[in-house]
Design a protein around this motif. Structure first.
Motif, PDB file in Angstrom:
ATOM      1  N   ALA A 256       0.822  -1.211   0.000  1.00 37.19           N
ATOM      2  CA  ALA A 256       0.000   0.000   0.000  1.00 37.19           C
ATOM      3  C   ALA A 256       0.854   1.258   0.000  1.00 37.19           C
ATOM      4  CB  ALA A 256      -0.938  -0.008   1.210  1.00 37.19           C
ATOM      5  N   ALA A 257       2.018   1.191   0.639  1.00 36.02           N
ATOM      6  CA  ALA A 257       2.915   2.350   0.668  1.00 36.02           C
ATOM      7  C   ALA A 257       3.528   2.623  -0.705  1.00 36.02           C
ATOM      8  CB  ALA A 257       4.026   2.120   1.694  1.00 36.02           C
ATOM      9  N   LEU A 258       3.633   1.589  -1.517  1.00 38.10           N
ATOM     10  CA  LEU A 258       4.235   1.731  -2.848  1.00 38.10           C
ATOM     11  C   LEU A 258       3.215   2.025  -3.930  1.00 38.10           C
ATOM     12  CD1 LEU A 258       6.749  -1.285  -2.852  1.00 38.10           C
ATOM     13  CD2 LEU A 258       7.330   1.149  -2.695  1.00 38.10           C
ATOM     14  N   VAL A 259       1.982   1.568  -3.736  1.00 41.06           N
ATOM     15  CA  VAL A 259       1.005   1.563  -4.821  1.00 41.06           C
ATOM     16  C   VAL A 259      -0.283   2.262  -4.401  1.00 41.06           C
ATOM     17  CG1 VAL A 259      -0.267   0.126  -6.450  1.00 41.06           C
ATOM     18  CG2 VAL A 259       1.934  -0.658  -5.562  1.00 41.06           C
ATOM     19  N   SER A 260      -0.597   3.383  -5.041  1.00 40.57           N
ATOM     20  CA  SER A 260      -1.876   4.049  -4.811  1.00 40.57           C
ATOM     21  C   SER A 260      -2.936   3.414  -5.708  1.00 40.57           C
ATOM     22  CB  SER A 260      -1.766   5.542  -5.132  1.00 40.57           C
ATOM     23  OG  SER A 260      -1.538   5.722  -6.531  1.00 40.57           O
ATOM     24  N   GLU A 261      -4.206   3.615  -5.345  1.00 37.85           N
ATOM     25  CA  GLU A 261      -5.299   3.096  -6.176  1.00 37.85           C
ATOM     26  C   GLU A 261      -5.226   3.681  -7.576  1.00 37.85           C
ATOM     27  OE1 GLU A 261      -9.394   2.550  -4.976  1.00 37.85           O
ATOM     28  OE2 GLU A 261      -8.811   2.892  -2.885  1.00 37.85           O
TER      29      GLU A 261
END
Length: 396
Positions: A256-261
């Motif tokens: 989640a820290a690397l990839v936004s929606e």
């Protein structure tokens, strides 16, 4: 069928002359083979991936080379893998689910108690190592300008494909489920606990880990000297990085820290556009507009985020949350008929016992929805193609 893949070899298990049991599907077995491979090769992580892919005959097709470039080395008679080791690895890069038995192939149990698929994990590591390389593959098909190979080879392309199959009524399940091992101490068979989708939980775990480790390798000035060290530190050691160590039992938080929606949505949409370019004559894409592909990508990311967000607990063997604390905890059995055993899993810097369930008749007899074909991460690694229409009996 959208580039589904046939099995490279039958599921054979061998015991080597050095006493290693290659029927044990544990990450320790994977790192053990890699250590032996690396000790003979004496190369960099890039060379390890290159030679491993060459020996396994991986990434020889257009899709893989478009995304990763020419990662394989020139043909050679030199082999760094024994025959049992080669069979072991070829089985693991061939991710599929058996229709009749619900057995998921191409997965291993990790020290933290979760199960991961090896094909998206290796694809992510390869993409991370190749990110800063300038050598490209010559093709008439062009990549969408905003598509990032690290995303496409791990999660984006397979996620988009899963929801495209659902959108065209060729699959009735989009994501999941988890499964159970026949044994925790010597895992050999992993059976899903419900109707399988094209992306079981183990594949999603491996895809997340592949993206996390690929990003780490791409950004690290001095990455680990060996892939086996990387995997040991991530799955069973103190983690990667000095300040905020990355460990597998925190994969959802790190992902989640690397990839936004928004970023994932763009990557899924780009991946679907690339698949359409490569499969223009495939009935799966008949009449599908750009707007419809965009809608599929939106649905895929929304449901993926809802099911696998950092707020949801990451599950280990047989539906048990993975250890994220220093203390053991007990969990209720999902099936009343399940029996219990004790899983010893590495946590942070200590070991703790956790109650987990072996597979039961109720789990094994769950309704099976037929979804044919392998994941595209497996497709890119295996490169064994069948262009028939998807939706008939097969594997998912």
């Amino acid at each position: 069928m959208l580039q589904p893949w046939l099995s490279l070899l039958p599921m054979l298990f061998c015991v080597s002359v050095d006493g290693t049991d290659y029927s044990t599907l544990h990450m320790d077995s994977v790192t053990g083979v890699l250590e032996d491979f690396e000790s003979q090769l004496k190369g960099t992580p890039d060379q390890t991936v290159t030679e491993l892919f060459r020996e396994l005959k991986c990434c020889e097709g257009e899709l893989c080379q478009l995304l990763l470039g020419p990662v394989t080395s020139a043909p050679s008679d030199v082999s760094y893998l024994s025959e049992p080791q080669s069979i072991f690895f070829k089985n693991l890069v061939n991710h599929e689910v058996d229709d009749a038995s619900l057995v998921e192939h191409g997965v291993v149990l990790t020290p933290d108690g979760t199960t991961v698929s090896l094909s998206p994990l290796l694809a992510g590591i390869a993409a991370g190592l190749q990110r800063n390389h300038t050598e490209t593959y010559s093709s008439v098909v062009q990549l969408p300008p905003t598509l990032e190979p690290l995303f496409a080879t791990t999660i984006a392309m397979d996620l988009g494909k899963a929801f495209l199959l659902f959108h065209t009524n060729q699959s009735q399940v989009t994501l999941g489920p988890d499964g159970c091992w026949d044994s925790i101490s010597a895992p050999q068979t992993f059976i899903l606990m419900g109707a399988p989708s094209p992306l079981p939980d183990a594949f999603i775990n491996g895809a997340m880990d592949g993206l996390i480790l690929g990003t780490y390798l791409a950004e690290k000035a001095d990455p680990p000297s060996n892939i086996s060290v990387l995997l040991k530190d991530y799955y069973g050691g103190e983690g990667l990085g000095a300040e905020s160590p990355m460990r597998s039992n925190f994969r959802r938080k790190n992902f989640a820290a690397l990839v936004s929606e928004e970023k994932l949505r763009m990557q899924v949409e780009d991946s679907l556009l690339l698949l359409r370019r490569l499969n223009e004559s495939n009935p799966l894409f008949d009449g599908l507009t750009d707007e419809e592909l965009r809608s599929v990508a939106n649905q895929a990311v929304e449901e993926f985020t809802a099911l696998y967000s950092v707020l949801q607990s990451s599950h280990g063997a047989c539906g048990v949350p993975s250890p994220t604390e220093e203390h053991p905890r007990s969990f209720n059995c999902p099936c009343a008929s399940c029996t219990s055993t004790t899983l010893t899993a590495l946590q942070s810097h200590a070991e703790a016992s956790h109650r987990v369930q072996r597979t039961c008749a109720q789990c094994r007899d769950s309704t099976r929805i037929s979804v044919a074909g392998m994941t595209l991460a497996t497709a890119m690694l295996s490169e064994v193609m069948d262009t028939s229409t998807r939706g008939e009996a097969g594997t998912g």
